[in-house]
Design a protein around this motif. Sequence first.
Motif, PDB file in Angstrom:
ATOM      1  N   ASP A   3     109.561  84.165  16.886  1.00  0.00           N
ATOM      2  CA  ASP A   3     109.496  83.900  15.450  1.00  0.00           C
ATOM      3  C   ASP A   3     108.215  84.512  14.876  1.00  0.00           C
ATOM      4  O   ASP A   3     107.149  83.899  14.914  1.00  0.00           O
ATOM      5  N   SER A   4     108.331  85.716  14.337  1.00  0.00           N
ATOM      6  CA  SER A   4     107.139  86.417  13.837  1.00  0.00           C
ATOM      7  C   SER A   4     106.544  85.726  12.610  1.00  0.00           C
ATOM      8  O   SER A   4     105.322  85.716  12.430  1.00  0.00           O
ATOM      9  N   ALA A   5     107.402  85.140  11.762  1.00  0.00           N
ATOM     10  CA  ALA A   5     106.901  84.468  10.559  1.00  0.00           C
ATOM     11  C   ALA A   5     106.047  83.258  10.937  1.00  0.00           C
ATOM     12  O   ALA A   5     104.966  83.041  10.370  1.00  0.00           O
ATOM     13  N   LEU A   6     106.506  82.480  11.919  1.00  0.00           N
ATOM     14  CA  LEU A   6     105.736  81.321  12.364  1.00  0.00           C
ATOM     15  C   LEU A   6     104.446  81.775  13.048  1.00  0.00           C
ATOM     16  O   LEU A   6     103.386  81.167  12.866  1.00  0.00           O
ATOM     17  N   GLY A   7     104.547  82.854  13.824  1.00  0.00           N
ATOM     18  CA  GLY A   7     103.349  83.391  14.466  1.00  0.00           C
ATOM     19  C   GLY A   7     102.300  83.815  13.454  1.00  0.00           C
ATOM     20  O   GLY A   7     101.106  83.552  13.626  1.00  0.00           O
ATOM     21  N   GLU A   8     102.747  84.464  12.384  1.00  0.00           N
ATOM     22  CA  GLU A   8     101.825  84.875  11.316  1.00  0.00           C
ATOM     23  C   GLU A   8     101.185  83.657  10.662  1.00  0.00           C
ATOM     24  O   GLU A   8      99.992  83.659  10.349  1.00  0.00           O
ATOM     25  N   ASP A   9     101.981  82.618  10.460  1.00  0.00           N
ATOM     26  CA  ASP A   9     101.460  81.406   9.831  1.00  0.00           C
ATOM     27  C   ASP A   9     100.377  80.762  10.696  1.00  0.00           C
ATOM     28  O   ASP A   9      99.351  80.303  10.180  1.00  0.00           O
ATOM     29  N   VAL A  10     100.587  80.736  12.011  1.00  0.00           N
ATOM     30  CA  VAL A  10      99.581  80.191  12.922  1.00  0.00           C
ATOM     31  C   VAL A  10      98.290  81.000  12.825  1.00  0.00           C
ATOM     32  O   VAL A  10      97.194  80.440  12.731  1.00  0.00           O
ATOM     33  N   ALA A  11      98.430  82.323  12.852  1.00  0.00           N
ATOM     34  CA  ALA A  11      97.247  83.185  12.796  1.00  0.00           C
ATOM     35  C   ALA A  11      96.493  83.009  11.474  1.00  0.00           C
ATOM     36  O   ALA A  11      95.265  82.946  11.452  1.00  0.00           O
ATOM     37  N   ARG A  12      97.231  82.907  10.379  1.00  0.00           N
ATOM     38  CA  ARG A  12      96.588  82.788   9.059  1.00  0.00           C
ATOM     39  C   ARG A  12      95.962  81.419   8.847  1.00  0.00           C
ATOM     40  O   ARG A  12      95.008  81.279   8.072  1.00  0.00           O
ATOM     41  N   SER A  13      96.466  80.400   9.534  1.00  0.00           N
ATOM     42  CA  SER A  13      96.000  79.027   9.305  1.00  0.00           C
ATOM     43  C   SER A  13      94.723  78.688  10.069  1.00  0.00           C
ATOM     44  O   SER A  13      94.186  77.586   9.898  1.00  0.00           O
ATOM     45  N   ASP A  14      94.247  79.607  10.887  1.00  0.00           N
ATOM     46  CA  ASP A  14      93.059  79.309  11.691  1.00  0.00           C
ATOM     47  C   ASP A  14      91.843  78.972  10.823  1.00  0.00           C
ATOM     48  O   ASP A  14      90.970  78.209  11.244  1.00  0.00           O
TER      49      ASP A  14
END
Length: 247
Positions: free
Chosen positions: A49-60
């Motif tokens: 899930d690339s969208a969820l992965g991006e969200d994790v990275a952005r939420s740091d």
Amino acid sequence: MEHEKTQIERHTSKQFDVELEDVREQVLTMGGLVEQQIANGVKALIDGDSALGEDVARSDYKINTMEVAIDEACTKILARRQPQAGDLRLVLAIAKTITDLERIGDEAEKIGRMAVHLAGKDRPPSAFRQISQLGGHVRQMVRDSLDAFARMDTEAALAVAQHDAEVDREYEGVMRQCITFMMEDPRTIKHMLDVMWSVKALERIGDHATNISEYVVYLVGGRDVRHLSIEELEKEAARAISPRTGQ
């Protein structure tokens, strides 16, 4: 030691009590966010899930912001209250704990980024099942270490440290499997390296959870137990328990 324990739990200054409890609650809130980042990062990796992965990275940044705020609160407590004995250890343990939580957040961010890179790539079922299991274990270690911190429970903290050996074995198993895939099909090398980076991040999360559990033993027992063997840590945990149980 009992006197110091009492100092942690009850102070003559009610405002000091409020300040300490507020900071402690902030640590637990930060820990909850870190736990969710781990869960989302692993899910993104397993599901592609690339969208969820991006969200994790952005939420740091949320975790980083909380670390700065709690660190500033600890600095103000040290400057205003000049805590002694158990109270001082509590503030220092909080400062150390949030550093490890921030680093766990960084590892979760790496997993999120690797999930984006791996989206759409072939996913060896056996390896990813093991990664899912490893992810669940390290997330539980983080949760248990924070629970031990919240309750100042050295026995629970020791259990977290003991569990790290199992996580290390799982990590080594997944890494061996990844190497086997690369040897059998060199075309998989690039994306299997991304998988291995993710697995290494999970192993590091387990190490940081162990660090937090060691701070609990330090908080209750008054001795820095970093770099001790499990056997030595067991002795320190027992020593910290004895004054509270009358043993």
